[in-house]
Design a protein around this motif. Structure first.
Motif, PDB file in Angstrom:
ATOM      1  N   PRO A 256     -22.312  28.944   8.837  1.00  0.00           N
ATOM      2  CA  PRO A 256     -20.898  28.557   8.969  1.00  0.00           C
ATOM      3  C   PRO A 256     -20.536  27.944  10.318  1.00  0.00           C
ATOM      4  O   PRO A 256     -19.423  27.450  10.474  1.00  0.00           O
ATOM      5  N   PHE A 257     -21.445  27.976  11.307  1.00  0.00           N
ATOM      6  CA  PHE A 257     -21.056  27.550  12.659  1.00  0.00           C
ATOM      7  C   PHE A 257     -21.633  26.195  13.035  1.00  0.00           C
ATOM      8  O   PHE A 257     -22.771  25.878  12.688  1.00  0.00           O
ATOM      9  N   HIS A 262     -24.940  24.542  11.416  1.00  0.00           N
ATOM     10  CA  HIS A 262     -26.344  24.649  11.815  1.00  0.00           C
ATOM     11  C   HIS A 262     -26.710  26.031  12.354  1.00  0.00           C
ATOM     12  O   HIS A 262     -27.859  26.300  12.614  1.00  0.00           O
ATOM     13  N   GLN A 263     -25.716  26.926  12.521  1.00  0.00           N
ATOM     14  CA  GLN A 263     -26.006  28.274  13.011  1.00  0.00           C
ATOM     15  C   GLN A 263     -25.404  29.288  12.043  1.00  0.00           C
ATOM     16  O   GLN A 263     -24.249  29.166  11.633  1.00  0.00           O
ATOM     17  N   ALA A 442     -33.531  18.385   8.635  1.00  0.00           N
ATOM     18  CA  ALA A 442     -32.486  17.614   9.307  1.00  0.00           C
ATOM     19  C   ALA A 442     -31.238  17.554   8.434  1.00  0.00           C
ATOM     20  O   ALA A 442     -31.329  17.433   7.204  1.00  0.00           O
ATOM     21  N   ILE A 443     -30.094  17.654   9.060  1.00  0.00           N
ATOM     22  CA  ILE A 443     -28.836  17.569   8.325  1.00  0.00           C
ATOM     23  C   ILE A 443     -28.401  16.099   8.327  1.00  0.00           C
ATOM     24  O   ILE A 443     -28.232  15.497   9.391  1.00  0.00           O
ATOM     25  N   PRO A 444     -28.233  15.510   7.132  1.00  0.00           N
ATOM     26  CA  PRO A 444     -27.948  14.072   7.061  1.00  0.00           C
ATOM     27  C   PRO A 444     -26.703  13.691   7.872  1.00  0.00           C
ATOM     28  O   PRO A 444     -25.757  14.478   7.980  1.00  0.00           O
ATOM     29  N   ALA A 445     -26.750  12.465   8.425  1.00  0.00           N
ATOM     30  CA  ALA A 445     -25.696  12.000   9.330  1.00  0.00           C
ATOM     31  C   ALA A 445     -24.302  12.123   8.718  1.00  0.00           C
ATOM     32  O   ALA A 445     -23.343  12.460   9.411  1.00  0.00           O
ATOM     33  N   ALA A 446     -24.188  11.853   7.423  1.00  0.00           N
ATOM     34  CA  ALA A 446     -22.854  11.810   6.810  1.00  0.00           C
ATOM     35  C   ALA A 446     -22.395  13.183   6.312  1.00  0.00           C
ATOM     36  O   ALA A 446     -21.285  13.316   5.823  1.00  0.00           O
TER      37      ALA A 446
END
Lengths: 516, 491
Positions: A256-257, A262-263, A442-446
């Motif tokens: 949730p953070f 990402h955390q 990796a978390i996508p840019a969008a």
């Protein structure tokens, strides 16, 4: 020239003004607002002064003997282990630590300037820099409170306080810019995410068992707290196909953070923030270096116990992290405070319906149920493995207001956070310049985590980099999965659009006096 | 501009609102309640509730706050004395906290922010005044991350000079002192010109104002001035006390420039104080802030509290904001005050200046007209007060002069044509509540700031280093006691 035009028009509307060219009276001074009763104010003043008195005394002692203030804002894990401190004590100490401005002799920054192969900047200690380089960070701040002040303590950041992540250490263009989010309600958010993770992981385990028994791949729909997270294929050999998973990392951990989620825990985000924003190294991170759990040279090339080479060896130890977590977990939650003006109140009511009608709620889920409000955080350093965990009841401990019990038994709670805690594609205009590196993929840019809207009114500017000065701007900048709701908002009659904004601006934090 | 007025007038016809009375009743507009008591708590809640209310109004009627503040602070009416000082304070306060939107002139037509300023075009970096002036309450300084990066290339931090947002409290007295000193210097100049014309020879005068020496001025018999030996002030002998290098003479100038540089808000006043021509910027009209709104903002800033000097205290009693004295610290404090003199900090950080009059005039750069505030009665408490000797002592801790701080502090860019190593002596009042320190905010503690003094102050730094530990503690205790008076607020 303009004056003449004005005169002509003023004359035309036969105003009874004392001077023909005067503008009309401002409505500004006609506003009447309600103020809490004196008895409530008494309590507020008492609390505010208690804190002020403590801060002043610590500051005076620190002036006399440099370092006293930080000492008073620090509880070691050893001290916590004795279990003589109440959660109130931890709250007070954590509150002081949150506001404390670190100094170079206490570990602020690093002495890695010019060290080859290290992504720190070129300057002498403390080697602060405004733009981060890679994952090393800045450091770009001296205190937590440096960037969490908007709307009060533990609030959001201003436009100027944005960190510039993953840059080249100098250039602001093309960096991954972020607005510091407000921290109220983080405790319940961590607990909600943990329960959602548990649900998803249990579904995965069940599917894996079924697939093994059936000897064939099984596809299941993932859901947590009634919200869909796509689908998962469990293979009989115990592996999974996660390509159908949506809204969460493929490890099914709801985080949730961070604006992209990402955390997963306050502990994680607290340690990360100490390290990358202030350059005060958590000892547990240094032990990760010692034990080879993180790549060499990622935090610096000093000896493991002073990896940032600045001469301060114990910068942030477990007890300080735990205290900060205990503090944040005990903060109040934001609430809905309807307008106290009858006309605006009526508009607010209409706005609540519009919020549903235009489809905001498909992501900004008004409320989620929470079953277990106990937030547990554990010490991490190798010598603290036997330390008792620290538990905070996010429905009860600390500042009010708190999340509400759904029944008299308190068997479950309602968290009115206005988020589904899922990641969504928000379209190219809102996309970050690049994908965000992450251990779980990796978390996508969008992609962005649905921002919880509670407390919205007190946290401008809006969106992940604060590009939207007002709520109206923020809605209009929604794209991707939010495009349909945005279009519906734009197409609303002015009256309904205003009503929606009034409703959103009622999402506030409790207003109480402080003596800063 | 014309469209704006048209809207105003149509509004007037539409809602038939009468113009306000020419002679206002100002009895309800006294100075605001401050301190730690119930009145202060009520006032804090009133402000907070009004803030929420005005957010709603802006949502229902976009532009409401800007429109209504422009009506309330009409420059013509201000100059005719038809607006109460307390009303201007309230309007200025509301504008100071207002979140500007693109439709209100925030930023340029591209609606883009630029964190590192682009030469003299500025940022914009932010959306409100409060955004950077918030520490320890509205009107305070900014944190390290709030630094402005001025004179840069619009991209790289290293291309710019970092500037920490300074605390604004006490600004009214600062402008008044500066204007008084400017008048003293102007009188000396008039005198030396007259003497030169009379004697037919080159005449000189030692430029001294409020005890600060600004070098020597020469006049020849034709009335021409030689300013080569003038130091610490511009050749026009105007004391400019605002900005880290001392670049603005008045609060209004500073606000007009800051609103333009940091938020992209254009005004006639900003154009007059040297901001770029709006035509260069491809942006809207020149009245994104009206002269009246800038006057209101300046009245508010000028009326902010005066910092205090007090031995270390805790606000034990809500009726006594100064609080109880820690007895053991009084001796330390007194020793520190002495050390401050002994190691010659006071050479530049002049502890006290005396104002002959408690008033300050807020004049519009655009119209020249203005409004006068009595800082001893109408400003926020604590206020300046008359001394038994007649004047109004102000414990400001600055000589209002520019000094060479050494090569280690040289800026990259010439700001307003000033030599890179020159900075105006920072006023130390309120220093206990304005960390981080120095022009770039890179000093987390007072010691770090002292250690960075070079150039003309290098000798003081050496004396500081040579102090015994107990004297260093005492000096810290003294400096930490220069602070804001505690007060209740709702951030």
């Amino acid at each position: 020239m303009t004056r003449y035009a004005l005169l002509a028009l003023a004359a035309a509307c036969s105003s009874s003004a004392p001077r023909a060219d005067d503008p009309p009276a401002s409505r500004l001074f006609d506003e009447r607002v309600s103020i809490p009763a004196d008895s409530d104010l008494d309590t507020e003043i008492h609390t505010a002064l208690e804190k002020k008195r403590r801060e002043d005394r610590d500051r005076a002692l620190d002036a006399l003997e440099s370092g006293e203030q930080l000492e008073h804002a620090t509880l070691s894990q050893l001290a916590l282990d004795r279990q003589v401190f109440t959660l109130d004590d931890l709250f007070r100490v954590g509150d002081d630590l949150f506001a404390y401005m670190f100094r170079p002799e206490q570990g602020l920054g690093n002495a890695l300037g010019g060290h080859p192969g290290i992504l720190a900047g070129p300057l002498p200690a403390p080697n602060l820099r405004r733009v981060h380089r890679g994952d090393f960070g800045g450091p770009d701040a001296m205190a937590c409170a440096d960037c969490h002040s908007v709307g009060g303590d533990d609030g959001a950041g201003t436009r100027t306080q944005n960190p510039f992540f993953r840059g080249d250490g100098d250039s602001t263009r093309g960096t991954d810019e972020r607005s510091a989010p407000a921290l109220l309600g983080d405790g319940p958010e961590e607990r909600l995410a943990a329960e959602m993770t548990d649900e998803l992981v249990a579904q995965r385990a069940a599917a894996s068992t079924s697939a093994a028994l059936a000897g064939t791949s099984i596809t299941i729909a993932l859901s947590a707290k009634g919200l869909g997270f796509g689908s998962l294929v469990a293979r009989p050999d115990g592996t999974f196909d996660t390509t159908g998973v949506t809204g969460v990392a493929t490890d099914l951990i709801v985080r949730p953070f961070g604006w992209k989620g990402h955390q997963a825990t306050l502990r994680g985000i607290v340690k990360e923030s100490f390290r990358i924003h202030m350059g005060v190294m958590p000892m547990s991170d240094q032990q990760d270096v010692r034990d080879g759990r993180v790549p060499a040279l990622i935090y610096g090339d000093g000896p493991w116990y002073d990896v940032d080479d600045d001469g301060a060896t114990i910068e942030v130890e477990d007890g300080m992290v735990s205290t900060t977590v205990a503090y944040l977990a005990q903060l109040e939650v934001p609430i809905v405070i309807p307008p106290d003006d009858p006309v605006l109140l009526d508009t607010f009511a209409r706005g609540r319906s519009v919020f549903d009608e235009v489809g905001c709620t498909s992501c900004h889920t008004p409320a989620l149920p929470l079953a277990a409000p106990m937030l547990v955080t554990r010490a991490e350093q190798s010598e603290n493995q036997a330390s008792p965990p620290l538990a905070v009841d996010v429905a009860r401990d600390g500042l009010t207001p708190k999340i509400e019990p759904v029944d008299l038994l308190g068997s479950a709670f309602t968290v009115r956070l206005f988020s589904d805690l899922r990641r969504h594609d928000m379209g190219p205009a809102l996309a970050a310049p690049f994908d965000q590196p992450h251990a779980a993929g990796a978390i996508p840019a969008a992609q962005w985590l649905t921002r919880p809207l509670w407390g919205l009114a007190d946290t401008p500017p809006y969106l992940h980099d604060g590009r939207a000065p007002t709520v109206d701007d923020a809605i209009r900048m929604h794209g991707g999965e939010g495009a349909a709701a945005r279009d519906a908002f734009v197409a609303l009659p002015d009256r309904d659009r205003a009503a929606l904004l009034v409703y959103l601006l009622s999402l506030q934090r409790t207003q109480r006096v402080v003596a800063p | 501009m014309r469209l704006w007025l048209l809207v105003l007038v149509l509004g007037a016809c539409g809602d038939n609102r009468p113009a306000p009375p020419a002679i206002p009743d100002c009895s309800a507009w006294g100075p605001p309640a401050t301190g730690l008591g119930l009145d202060a708590a009520r006032e804090a809640h009133r402000r907070s509730a009004l803030r929420a209310r005005l957010r709603y109004r802006d949502a229902v009627e976009p532009g409401y706050v800007l429109h209504e503040t422009a009506l309330a602070a009409d420059q013509d009416r201000i100059e005719r004395g038809e607006v109460c000082g307390g009303q201007l304070y309230e309007v200025g306060r509301i504008l100071f906290e207002h979140q500007f939107d693109f439709s209100e002139g925030l930023a340029g037509s591209d609606e883009a922010f630029t964190r590192v300023q682009n030469g003299r075009h500025g940022g914009p970096e932010t959306t409100s005044c409060l955004s950077c002036h918030w520490r320890n309450g509205v009107g305070g300084g900014g944190a390290l991350p709030d630094a402005a990066y001025i004179g840069g290339d619009g991209d790289r931090v290293s291309s710019a000079d970092a500037r920490n947002p300074p605390a604004l409290i006490g600004s009214g007295a600062v402008q008044a002192i500066a204007q008084d000193m400017t008048a003293q210097l102007a009188a000396l100049r008039t005198d030396v010109i007259a003497r030169a014309k009379k004697s037919g020879a080159l005449e000189e005068v030692a430029l001294v104002a409020n005890g600060t020496s600004f070098g020597t001025l020469y006049a020849d018999p034709r009335g021409n001035l030689r300013t080569g030996d003038v130091s610490g002030v511009d050749a026009d002998l105007v004391i400019r006390p605002f900005g880290w290098k001392g670049t603005a003479a008045t609060i209004s100038e500073f606000i007009a420039e800051a609103a333009f540089l940091h938020m992209g808000l254009q005004s006639e006043d900003a154009a007059l104080v040297g901001a770029p021509d709006p035509l260069e910027l491809d942006d809207g009209p020149l009245d994104e802030l009206t002269s009246g709104q800038i006057t209101a903002l300046a009245v508010y800033v000028a009326s902010l509290e005066t910092p205090i000097m007090t031995p270390h205290v805790a606000p034990v009693d809500r009726n006594d904001p100064a609080g109880a004295v820690e007895p053991y610290l009084v001796d330390e404090w007194a020793r520190g005050r002495t050390v401050f003199e002994e190691i010659r900090c006071a050479d530049c950080h002049t502890p006290m200046m005396t104002l002959p009059s408690p008033t300050v005039t807020i004049a519009s750069p655009a119209t020249g007209g203005g409004v006068t505030i009595d800082l001893s009665t109408a400003a926020e408490a604590p206020r300046i007060a008359r001394d038994v000797d007649g004047g109004y002592p102000v414990f400001v801790f600055s000589d209002f002069k520019r000094h060479d701080l050494g090569e280690e502090n040289a800026s990259q860019h010439l700001q307003h044509g000033l030599a890179p190593r020159l900075y105006l002596t920072r006023r130390l009042w309120g220093v206990g509540d304005s960390a981080p320190y120095f022009y770039d905010g890179q000093s987390a503690s007072i010691e770090h700031a002292i250690e960075r003094h070079g150039g003309e102050a290098a000798r003081q730094r050496e004396m500081w280093r040579a102090l015994p530990t107990s004297d260093r503690s005492a000096l810290r205790v003294f400096l930490t006691s220069l602070r804001r008076s505690p007060r209740l607020s709702i951030p």
